[in-house]
Design an enzyme around this catalytic site. Structure first.
Site, short mmCIF file in Angstrom:
data_model
loop_
_atom_site.label_atom_id
_atom_site.label_comp_id
_atom_site.label_asym_id
_atom_site.label_seq_id
_atom_site.Cartn_x
_atom_site.Cartn_y
_atom_site.Cartn_z
N GLY A 17 -1.59 -13.62 -14.33
CA GLY A 17 -1.57 -12.75 -13.16
C GLY A 17 -0.20 -12.24 -12.80
N TYR A 142 -5.37 -19.31 4.83
CA TYR A 142 -4.48 -18.66 3.88
C TYR A 142 -3.42 -17.85 4.62
CZ TYR A 142 -2.84 -15.71 0.01
OH TYR A 142 -2.06 -15.06 -0.91
N LYS A 146 0.85 -18.20 4.73
CA LYS A 146 1.77 -17.10 4.41
C LYS A 146 2.64 -16.73 5.61
CE LYS A 146 0.67 -16.55 0.10
NZ LYS A 146 1.65 -16.79 -0.97
N GLY A 173 -1.02 -6.22 0.07
CA GLY A 173 -2.45 -6.48 0.28
C GLY A 173 -3.04 -7.14 -0.95
N VAL A 175 -4.03 -7.91 -4.57
CA VAL A 175 -3.44 -7.58 -5.86
C VAL A 175 -4.51 -7.76 -6.92
CG1 VAL A 175 -1.59 -8.12 -7.50
CG2 VAL A 175 -1.19 -8.36 -5.04
#
Length: 234
Positions: A17, A142, A146, A173, A175
């Site tokens: 990724g 999540y 962050k 935003g 990915v």
């Protein structure tokens, strides 16, 4: 401002990724070596001799210490490794929330603590932290991890500036990677994220705001909270 030519970099979560995209682009921009760090280094498939697979579990303090000892020439650190459990902070599974914080928040913090002296000892460099647009828009655990990392990056940026270490936070935003496979809507290509993040490093910027979603969310942060959460308006 950090010139990437001749630099030695380390990327966490480098086996796929976004992490794999960072490895590729760092080499394209002239890095002399990239440590591709992952819990399973055998999963790193790069064949370029400048890529050095490195075992690193960002949730394990001993693993972090061993990685810092094995990579004493690092001057650019990319804190990319992350997971998404995305539990409700009110009703969600606490074990999953702890696991998410251990990876997404404590992981980058502890890796930074281990490698900041290494980078400083090598004359300075840069640290890139992957924040997400969800640093600013809360939808669960999540987002909380962050947001905490965003705050930690701001603190580290001040602490590390005297040591000639630039800290760049990347907000984006969804990915187009496995992590966002189940998400609907537009997904930013990994190459765009990496290029804008490394452009920010080269320009001496503090943040890279990648894509329309992240740009929009940041543009309304100064407004009433209901601008982001219209469901509260009623």
């Amino acid at each position: 401002m950090t010139d990437l030519i001749g630099r030695v970099a380390l990327v966490t979560g480098a086996n796929r990724g976004l992490g794999a995209a960072f490895v590729t682009e760092l080499l394209e921009r002239g890095a002399s070596k990239v440590y591709a760090a992952a819990r399973r280094p055998d999963a790193v498939t790069a064949t370029d001799p400048r890529v050095v697979p490195l075992e690193l579990d960002v949730t394990d303090a001993d693993s972090i210490r061993r990685a810092a000892e094995a990579a004493p020439d690092v001057t650019v650190l990319v804190n990319n490794a992350g997971i998404s459990a995305n539990q409700s902070l009110v009703t969600g599974d606490l074990d999953e929330i702890h696991r998410e914080f251990d990876t997404n928040f404590w992981g980058p913090v502890l890796v930074t603590r281990a490698f900041a002296p290494v980078i400083a000892g090598n004359g300075g460099g840069a640290i890139i932290n992957m924040h997400s647009a969800l640093s600013w828009y809360a939808i669960g655990s999540y987002s909380a991890t962050k947001a905490a990392l965003w705050s930690a990056s701001n603190s580290a940026r001040v602490d590390l500036a005297p040591q000639r270490i630039q800290v760049v936070g990347v907000h984006v935003g969804y990915v187009d990677t496995d992590m966002a496979a189940g998400a609907d809507g537009y997904k930013v290509p990994p190459t765009q994220v990496v290029n804008e993040a490394l452009d920010a490093v080269a320009a001496g910027d503090a943040e890279a705001i990648v894509g329309e979603t992240a740009q929009h969310v940041k543009s309304v942060l100064h407004e009433d909270v209901r601008a982001l959460y219209p469901q509260l308006a009623g």
